[in-house]
Write a protein that holds these residues in place. Structure first.
Motif, PDB file in Angstrom:
ATOM      1  N   LEU A  11       0.841  -1.190   0.000  1.00  0.00           N
ATOM      2  CA  LEU A  11       0.000   0.000   0.000  1.00  0.00           C
ATOM      3  C   LEU A  11       0.878   1.243   0.000  1.00  0.00           C
ATOM      4  CD1 LEU A  11      -2.610  -0.948   2.772  1.00  0.00           C
ATOM      5  CD2 LEU A  11      -2.685  -1.494   0.338  1.00  0.00           C
ATOM      6  N   SER A  12       0.341   2.303  -0.589  1.00  0.00           N
ATOM      7  CA  SER A  12       1.016   3.598  -0.496  1.00  0.00           C
ATOM      8  C   SER A  12       0.347   4.484   0.538  1.00  0.00           C
ATOM      9  CB  SER A  12       1.023   4.305  -1.850  1.00  0.00           C
ATOM     10  OG  SER A  12      -0.305   4.572  -2.289  1.00  0.00           O
ATOM     11  N   HIS A  13      -0.924   4.218   0.835  1.00  0.00           N
ATOM     12  CA  HIS A  13      -1.638   4.970   1.868  1.00  0.00           C
ATOM     13  C   HIS A  13      -2.833   4.159   2.323  1.00  0.00           C
ATOM     14  CE1 HIS A  13      -3.972   6.008  -1.759  1.00  0.00           C
ATOM     15  NE2 HIS A  13      -4.994   6.055  -0.926  1.00  0.00           N
ATOM     16  N   VAL A  14      -3.337   4.460   3.512  1.00  0.00           N
ATOM     17  CA  VAL A  14      -4.524   3.802   4.045  1.00  0.00           C
ATOM     18  C   VAL A  14      -5.105   4.685   5.142  1.00  0.00           C
ATOM     19  CG1 VAL A  14      -3.202   2.476   5.752  1.00  0.00           C
ATOM     20  CG2 VAL A  14      -5.441   1.634   4.989  1.00  0.00           C
ATOM     21  N   MET A  15      -6.430   4.682   5.264  1.00  0.00           N
ATOM     22  CA  MET A  15      -7.118   5.413   6.321  1.00  0.00           C
ATOM     23  C   MET A  15      -7.703   4.417   7.309  1.00  0.00           C
ATOM     24  SD  MET A  15      -7.216   8.849   6.016  1.00  0.00           S
ATOM     25  CE  MET A  15      -8.764   9.353   6.727  1.00  0.00           C
ATOM     26  N   LEU A  16      -7.441   4.608   8.604  1.00  0.00           N
ATOM     27  CA  LEU A  16      -8.044   3.795   9.650  1.00  0.00           C
ATOM     28  C   LEU A  16      -9.348   4.457  10.054  1.00  0.00           C
ATOM     29  CD1 LEU A  16      -4.988   2.970   9.700  1.00  0.00           C
ATOM     30  CD2 LEU A  16      -5.287   2.522  12.134  1.00  0.00           C
ATOM     31  N   MET A  17     -10.483   3.811   9.747  1.00  0.00           N
ATOM     32  CA  MET A  17     -11.794   4.379  10.023  1.00  0.00           C
ATOM     33  C   MET A  17     -12.680   3.301  10.638  1.00  0.00           C
ATOM     34  SD  MET A  17     -12.342   6.847   6.680  1.00  0.00           S
ATOM     35  CE  MET A  17     -13.462   7.922   7.583  1.00  0.00           C
ATOM     36  N   GLN A  18     -13.985   3.581  10.737  1.00  0.00           N
ATOM     37  CA  GLN A  18     -14.917   2.613  11.283  1.00  0.00           C
ATOM     38  C   GLN A  18     -16.283   2.806  10.647  1.00  0.00           C
ATOM     39  OE1 GLN A  18     -14.733   3.513  15.465  1.00  0.00           O
ATOM     40  NE2 GLN A  18     -16.318   5.083  15.355  1.00  0.00           N
ATOM     41  N   ASP A  48       5.214   4.560  -4.342  1.00  0.00           N
ATOM     42  CA  ASP A  48       4.020   4.950  -5.075  1.00  0.00           C
ATOM     43  C   ASP A  48       3.673   3.808  -6.019  1.00  0.00           C
ATOM     44  OD1 ASP A  48       1.888   6.344  -5.903  1.00  0.00           O
ATOM     45  OD2 ASP A  48       2.995   8.021  -6.789  1.00  0.00           O
ATOM     46  N   LEU A  49       2.407   3.467  -6.094  1.00  0.00           N
ATOM     47  CA  LEU A  49       2.007   2.286  -6.849  1.00  0.00           C
ATOM     48  C   LEU A  49       1.907   2.590  -8.341  1.00  0.00           C
ATOM     49  CD1 LEU A  49      -0.623   0.750  -4.433  1.00  0.00           C
ATOM     50  CD2 LEU A  49       1.866   0.512  -4.464  1.00  0.00           C
ATOM     51  N   PRO A  50       2.018   1.549  -9.186  1.00  0.00           N
ATOM     52  CA  PRO A  50       2.032   1.755 -10.634  1.00  0.00           C
ATOM     53  C   PRO A  50       0.711   2.282 -11.179  1.00  0.00           C
ATOM     54  CG  PRO A  50       3.008  -0.371 -10.059  1.00  0.00           C
ATOM     55  CD  PRO A  50       2.362   0.158  -8.820  1.00  0.00           C
ATOM     56  N   ARG A  51       0.809   2.864 -12.359  1.00  0.00           N
ATOM     57  CA  ARG A  51      -0.371   3.285 -13.097  1.00  0.00           C
ATOM     58  C   ARG A  51      -1.087   2.044 -13.642  1.00  0.00           C
ATOM     59  NH1 ARG A  51      -0.886   8.149 -16.055  1.00  0.00           N
ATOM     60  NH2 ARG A  51       1.387   8.380 -15.943  1.00  0.00           N
ATOM     61  N   LYS A  52      -2.398   2.059 -13.664  1.00  0.00           N
ATOM     62  CA  LYS A  52      -3.151   0.972 -14.272  1.00  0.00           C
ATOM     63  C   LYS A  52      -3.004   1.049 -15.785  1.00  0.00           C
ATOM     64  CE  LYS A  52      -6.637   0.419 -10.637  1.00  0.00           C
ATOM     65  NZ  LYS A  52      -8.090   0.408 -10.335  1.00  0.00           N
ATOM     66  N   MET A  53      -2.528  -0.044 -16.377  1.00  0.00           N
ATOM     67  CA  MET A  53      -2.268  -0.070 -17.816  1.00  0.00           C
ATOM     68  C   MET A  53      -3.185  -1.028 -18.576  1.00  0.00           C
ATOM     69  SD  MET A  53       0.121   2.046 -18.737  1.00  0.00           S
ATOM     70  CE  MET A  53       1.655   2.865 -18.284  1.00  0.00           C
ATOM     71  N   ASP A  54      -4.188  -1.599 -17.922  1.00  0.00           N
ATOM     72  CA  ASP A  54      -5.084  -2.508 -18.632  1.00  0.00           C
ATOM     73  C   ASP A  54      -5.918  -1.726 -19.645  1.00  0.00           C
ATOM     74  OD1 ASP A  54      -7.999  -2.074 -17.140  1.00  0.00           O
ATOM     75  OD2 ASP A  54      -6.263  -1.716 -15.827  1.00  0.00           O
ATOM     76  N   THR A  55      -6.382  -2.418 -20.650  1.00  0.00           N
ATOM     77  CA  THR A  55      -7.083  -1.751 -21.754  1.00  0.00           C
ATOM     78  C   THR A  55      -8.418  -1.169 -21.318  1.00  0.00           C
ATOM     79  OG1 THR A  55      -7.977  -3.907 -22.413  1.00  0.00           O
ATOM     80  CG2 THR A  55      -5.969  -3.147 -23.527  1.00  0.00           C
ATOM     81  N   ALA A  56      -9.015  -1.711 -20.255  1.00  0.00           N
ATOM     82  CA  ALA A  56     -10.276  -1.145 -19.777  1.00  0.00           C
ATOM     83  C   ALA A  56     -10.045   0.225 -19.142  1.00  0.00           C
ATOM     84  CB  ALA A  56     -10.932  -2.096 -18.782  1.00  0.00           C
ATOM     85  N   THR A  57      -9.002   0.318 -18.304  1.00  0.00           N
ATOM     86  CA  THR A  57      -8.698   1.608 -17.675  1.00  0.00           C
ATOM     87  C   THR A  57      -8.200   2.608 -18.711  1.00  0.00           C
ATOM     88  OG1 THR A  57      -8.120   0.496 -15.608  1.00  0.00           O
ATOM     89  CG2 THR A  57      -7.325   2.741 -15.895  1.00  0.00           C
ATOM     90  N   GLN A  58      -7.348   2.166 -19.624  1.00  0.00           N
ATOM     91  CA  GLN A  58      -6.782   3.036 -20.660  1.00  0.00           C
ATOM     92  C   GLN A  58      -7.554   2.867 -21.978  1.00  0.00           C
ATOM     93  OE1 GLN A  58      -4.618   5.228 -19.902  1.00  0.00           O
ATOM     94  NE2 GLN A  58      -3.932   4.468 -17.892  1.00  0.00           N
ATOM     95  N   SER A  59      -8.875   2.825 -21.886  1.00  0.00           N
ATOM     96  CA  SER A  59      -9.697   2.548 -23.070  1.00  0.00           C
ATOM     97  C   SER A  59      -9.549   3.619 -24.142  1.00  0.00           C
ATOM     98  CB  SER A  59     -11.162   2.405 -22.662  1.00  0.00           C
ATOM     99  OG  SER A  59     -11.608   3.582 -21.992  1.00  0.00           O
ATOM    100  N   ALA A  60      -9.474   4.879 -23.742  1.00  0.00           N
ATOM    101  CA  ALA A  60      -9.351   5.945 -24.733  1.00  0.00           C
ATOM    102  C   ALA A  60      -8.031   5.848 -25.479  1.00  0.00           C
ATOM    103  CB  ALA A  60      -9.486   7.308 -24.055  1.00  0.00           C
ATOM    104  N   LEU A  61      -6.937   5.610 -24.754  1.00  0.00           N
ATOM    105  CA  LEU A  61      -5.631   5.471 -25.393  1.00  0.00           C
ATOM    106  C   LEU A  61      -5.585   4.221 -26.265  1.00  0.00           C
ATOM    107  CD1 LEU A  61      -2.649   6.375 -25.646  1.00  0.00           C
ATOM    108  CD2 LEU A  61      -2.165   4.963 -23.625  1.00  0.00           C
ATOM    109  N   ALA A  62      -6.124   3.105 -25.748  1.00  0.00           N
ATOM    110  CA  ALA A  62      -6.105   1.855 -26.507  1.00  0.00           C
ATOM    111  C   ALA A  62      -6.899   1.976 -27.798  1.00  0.00           C
ATOM    112  CB  ALA A  62      -6.659   0.724 -25.640  1.00  0.00           C
ATOM    113  N   ALA A  63      -8.052   2.640 -27.739  1.00  0.00           N
ATOM    114  CA  ALA A  63      -8.873   2.794 -28.942  1.00  0.00           C
ATOM    115  C   ALA A  63      -8.186   3.691 -29.967  1.00  0.00           C
ATOM    116  CB  ALA A  63     -10.238   3.357 -28.564  1.00  0.00           C
TER     117      ALA A  63
END
Length: 647
Positions: A445-452, A497-512
């Motif tokens: 994780l890069s961040h987390v909130m402790l809540m309830q 810091d976590l990676p950017r999502k590169m799947d085609t669903a998340t990057q649909s505009a770029l993939a298209a």
């Protein structure tokens, strides 16, 4: 009911220090007796109370008695530091600097305050005879070695471990506050102020007055203070933070066995204790007393962890045990003014069955005029011959949120042939957050909130949650109240810091637009661009899956095909990643960085204490230089939550 009056500087912007039961390694406990009066009391709690499960207790659970009624408890946000105490009963404390608990709050709101050790508190005891003795409050909890951290040029609210009746002059001579006057001739505020329960006012203290155990004082700290961890005329230093850790053993120094014949020897692990007398005119006698035997573990005897004073053997390059024998009651040294003495103590592991670790508790006493100042010193050692034993497992043993620190102290040499790992001239701390799900799968994780969860009925207890998706924060509530609002606790690290999502669903505009059909194709296209594609979505992972698992003798790491993992999931920073170090927000030639990959692994030690894991960290980074860089160091992880699901 009239609160104390205080017109001292206030330092704004203090951050809440998150402390949990998992942060302490030692299990040595003591009972502290606090003498309270009717009215306001400024107390110094040197023990850290916890429940049978090791979780910290709250002030409403600790500051309670059948003899008298405590209706208000407050503490400053920092364990040692400045704060402001106001006159107005309607707004007793400056809320940004204080956490306040009321037994019967007028608004129905309250701060949930953890009772932390080595911390000052302002406590109000209800009653008609203000200033009269209310009774004794006994508080049991763990103790650890403590060094205050002073804020120079202002007042600090703090107390001290003292026995007898040492004077302020004797204690603070080395700080430059000797000959303290209750009413300085120049009209300035007194350097030390104590709380008068009878009037609720802060009064100047004379240097001839005795420091009272369990009482907190406002102490003016001059800018000229050279020792930011001043805790008395004699400073104590050793390798470690809160305990004297002798490690696994078996030892590196061979000495004659004082209990055997001439041919019998034993191996000891040495550690050094350094004492410096900052007083300019007085000698101080330092002694060490054994308080508790190493009772941690099944069937531990009083001498299973044995500590011996060591001294050089005359005319040889070897060591011998001092004539005083096993360290149970030892006068270490009479320390002249402005002098330093280092003593060596060796640990012998005198057990071969049961648990792999033992702990003793010692008390260091520094003789002063009228009494002494003391420091608690837990001593810890492991027996490597027992590390291969069965620790036992249970469902959910490692489930939850683990927070820790990596201390990197080795790095690839860029100037030597073969590029070996070399010890760095200084170490670099790196914060690490790892969550283990209910199935046992770890993720970074890069961040987390402790809540309830929210509840409409106080009798229905809310459930704790871990929130990583910030869009879900409105669906939960905080675990503490401040300024009339419930707030969560945010933990984050700038090191991962976590990676950017590169799947085609998340990057649909770029993939298209570019005709990309796979995640690898999207990644390869982005890595090959010299300027940021306009359709590249700024959508980043909230948790990153890791291979392996947490536990003794286990390994957790970023997944790699070369190690048999099904998919390659290192930590990737693409050229346009928000944390790519080669990017510049405004420089036209630095709009794109280099593609960076990070691979790390943690090999955990066989030694294990519930809630605490230690091991060795190794990371390989590509993309920063023409060749891979490696960094290595020690890592300690502590579990602060058992929640197995991320929101």
């Amino acid at each position: 009911m009239k609160p104390p009056k205080h017109r001292l500087p206030f330092v704004a912007g203090l951050a809440l220090l998150l402390l949990t039961a998992g942060t302490r390694l030692e299990a040595a406990t003591q009972t502290q007796n606090l003498n309270l009066s009717v009215g306001w009391n400024a107390v110094w709690l040197e023990v850290e109370p916890s429940d049978p499960d090791g979780q910290l207790r709250t002030v409403d659970q600790v500051f309670t008695s059948s003899q008298f009624e405590i209706d208000i408890v407050a503490r400053p946000l920092e364990p040692v530091g400045t704060a402001e105490f106001l006159d107005d009963p309607a707004s007793t404390f400056n809320q940004p600097g204080w956490l306040v608990w009321h037994k019967t709050p007028a608004s129905g709101e309250n701060d949930l305050i953890l009772a932390m050790g080595n911390q000052a508190y302002l406590v109000h005891v209800q009653g008609a005879n203000t200033g009269s003795a209310a009774g004794v409050l006994s508080v049991a909890g763990t103790v650890r070695f403590f060094r205050p951290t002073w804020i120079r040029g202002t007042y600090n609210l703090v107390g001290f471990g003292v026995s007898g009746a040492p004077t302020f002059d004797a204690f603070f001579a080395a700080m430059g506050l000797n000959q303290i006057a209750a009413s300085p001739s120049d009209g300035s505020a007194p350097a030390i102020q104590r709380l008068d329960s009878a009037t609720g006012a802060w009064l100047g203290a004379n240097g001839s007055e005795a420091i009272k155990p369990g009482m907190a004082y406002w102490i003016w700290v001059p800018f000229a203070l050279k020792n930011p961890n001043f805790s008395g005329p004699v400073s104590v230093q050793f390798s470690g933070a809160s305990n004297l850790d002798f490690g696994r053993g078996p030892g590196t120094i061979e000495v004659a066995d004082p209990d055997g014949g001439a041919d019998n020897t034993r191996l000891l692990t040495p550690r050094e204790l350094t004492f410096s007398n900052g007083d300019a005119s007085l000698n101080h006698r330092i002694s060490i007393q054994k308080v508790l035997p190493g009772t941690t573990g099944t069937g531990a005897a009083t001498d299973e962890l044995r500590l011996y004073p060591l001294e050089p053997k005359p005319e040889t390059l070897t060591w011998q045990i001092a004539s005083s024998g096993q360290l149970t009651s030892w006068t270490v040294v009479d320390l002249p003014p402005q002098s330093t003495k280092t003593v060596t103590v060796g640990a012998h592991r005198n057990w071969s069955t049961g648990e792999w670790f033992r702990e003793n508790l010692y008390r260091i006493d520094v003789a002063l005029d009228g009494g002494s100042a003391y420091f608690w010193l837990p001593a810890w050692a492991e027996n490597q011959d027992l590390l291969g034993g069965t620790l036992g497992t249970s469902d959910g043993q490692f489930t939850g949120l683990w927070v820790g620190e990596v201390i990197l102290d080795e790095v690839t040499s860029v100037t030597e042939n073969g590029r070996p790992l070399r010890t760095a001239p200084s170490s670099a701390p790196v914060k690490l957050l790892i969550h283990v799900g209910e199935s046992g799968s770890p993720s970074l994780l890069s961040h987390v909130m402790l809540m309830q969860t929210k509840t409409a009925d106080p009798s229905v207890a809310p459930a704790r949650v871990l929130v990583v998706d910030e869009t879900k924060i409105p669906f939960y509530e905080g675990i503490e109240e401040r300024n009339g609002k419930r707030i969560g606790r945010r933990l984050e690290t700038t090191s991962y810091d976590l990676p950017r999502k590169m799947d085609t669903a998340t990057q649909s505009a770029l993939a298209a637009k570019e005709g990309l059909t796979t995640e690898d194709a999207v990644r390869a296209f982005v890595n090959g661009q010299s300027s940021r594609p306009p359709t590249l979505a700024e959508n980043y992972a909230l948790a990153w899956p890791l291979a392996g698992g947490l536990g003794p003798d286990a390994i957790v790491r970023t997944s790699q095909p070369a190690l048999g993992d099904a998919a390659a999931q290192p930590l990737r920073l693409d050229p346009f990643h928000r944390s790519n170090p080669f990017r510049h927000a405004f420089h036209p030639h630095h709009g794109a960085g280099f593609a960076i990959e990070r691979h790390f692994s943690i090999a955990f030690d066989p030694a294990y204490e519930p809630g605490l894991l230690r091991g060795t960290y190794l990371e390989t980074i590509t993309g920063l230089t023409a060749f891979p860089l490696q960094a290595r160091g020690a890592v300690t992880l502590q579990r602060i939550s058992t929640v197995g699901t991320l929101q």
